[in-house]
Design a protein around this motif. Sequence first.
Motif, PDB file in Angstrom:
ATOM      1  N   PHE A   1       8.603   7.364 -11.423  1.00  0.00           N
ATOM      2  CA  PHE A   1       8.063   7.854 -10.300  1.00  0.00           C
ATOM      3  C   PHE A   1       6.658   6.971 -10.695  1.00  0.00           C
ATOM      4  O   PHE A   1       5.775   7.511  -9.501  1.00  0.00           O
TER       5      PHE A   1
ATOM      6  N   SER B   1       4.148  13.810 -13.859  1.00  0.00           N
ATOM      7  CA  SER B   1       4.554  14.400 -13.540  1.00  0.00           C
ATOM      8  C   SER B   1       4.328  15.790 -13.757  1.00  0.00           C
ATOM      9  O   SER B   1       4.904  16.843 -12.710  1.00  0.00           O
TER      10      SER B   1
ATOM     11  N   TYR C   1       9.959   4.826  -7.513  1.00  0.00           N
ATOM     12  CA  TYR C   1       9.187   3.680  -7.251  1.00  0.00           C
ATOM     13  C   TYR C   1       9.001   2.515  -7.762  1.00  0.00           C
ATOM     14  O   TYR C   1       8.467   1.769  -6.715  1.00  0.00           O
TER      15      TYR C   1
ATOM     16  N   PRO D   1       6.372   8.856  -5.486  1.00  0.00           N
ATOM     17  CA  PRO D   1       5.677  10.241  -5.539  1.00  0.00           C
ATOM     18  C   PRO D   1       5.441  10.967  -4.640  1.00  0.00           C
ATOM     19  O   PRO D   1       5.363  11.884  -4.377  1.00  0.00           O
TER      20      PRO D   1
END
Length: 456
Positions: A49, A62, A113, A121
């Motif tokens: 992501f 994250s 992504y 995200p």
Amino acid sequence: MTQQPPSPPVYDKRATRRVVIASSIGTVIEWYDFALYGAASALVFGPLFFPDQSTVAGTLASFAIFAVAFFVRPLGGLLAAHIGDRVGRKPVLIFTISLMGAATVAVGLLPTYETIGVWAPILLALTRMLQGLGAGAEFAGAVTAVSEYTPAHRRGFYTSFSQASVGLAFVLSTGFFAVLGAVPRDILLGWAWRVPFLASFVIFGVALFIRRRIEETPEFLAAKKTAGRGDAAAPRKIPLIQALRESPRQLVIGLLCGSGLNVAGYLVNTFSLSYIKNTLDMSATVATVGVIAATGTSIFTVPLFGLLSDRIGRMPVLAGGAVFTALYIPPFFLLLDTRQPVLVVLAMAVAYGVGQSAMLGSQSAFLAELFETRYRFTAIAASRELNVMVLGGTTPFIATALVAVSGGPWLVVGFVVLCQLLTIFAVLYARHIARGSGARRDGATDPSTPAASLRG
């Protein structure tokens, strides 16, 4: 005419076992989700992501989204708890498990992504918010339901099963990633990482089935009958306002008492994954096995500490766990820094199986006995979830940043020790109030007046 006091609730052993199982399975799905995301944040979410970031920046990003759920937990907890104190415990328990289950499965279906760019995200953050809304009321609901189905002399033991279920959740989620660690990297990042999230549908289905079969708690039904007579003890329209008016000191105690266990818990079961893999440059397998050993140990030790709290009181066990953790954190990092797999796993197992388990085993009954039935759900949700928001979800981010700044773990050690001191202060404050009211000094209370021991 003088009104007769309400009859004490009647506790049915079969119903008690049923609600303990229902609450425990709900806790499994709650923490399976959070543990799963924590493991994925440390191991795979960065490249999936946040592929344009460095390893440290991707991990921090994250963990930042990991913390998002904790910021909405108090909102979800208060909204659901308001309904739980006004309408009943059972409807809320069914709703929260449904919301968390659906959100966890949704994470496993998200595009990355590479597929949709920056929307990946964003969608990940939205699913985390939904998980947080549901989880915000899950712990308070489970503790409230179990505590109201059990007499005081067994409350520590029975309420500890919900906390022990946290260990089972981490074993399941981290175990999935331990197995996936043997999968080739391209397959893991391609589709295999989704499997643990999608598999939660099975746990969710079982939990929902069991929760639909439980009955309302005896203490809530007794309070509802009291409300029907118009007694002063009747539930109010806004339970939070009643808690703030009648039990402000108990709310402060409830808010602070979770500081030590929230920080220490997320340090071991989430931050340590990243620290072992990225800072110590060890195998991810060592990290995941360490978490499995740590949380797996707690499945057995948490109920033992809950039983101990029934024997000697909640306060000594809760404070003892915080003292042990404060003393153990320096050697904990020294053992990790040896880079010896056996010592790393042992260090994590001791941290979680002793200090953390002592706090987990006693906290549930401690919180339940702080507050009256008519606003117990709301008060537990408010005090616990605010602490989790400030210290729980942010701990992996804070610890990662402190290591990056200092180049070592010793600022993290200071942070953890400070938070243990907050828990110790909360217990000492509770004992001071209890002595001032002439209540029992062991922290146990009479089941008909759960707030009496701290009321001054």
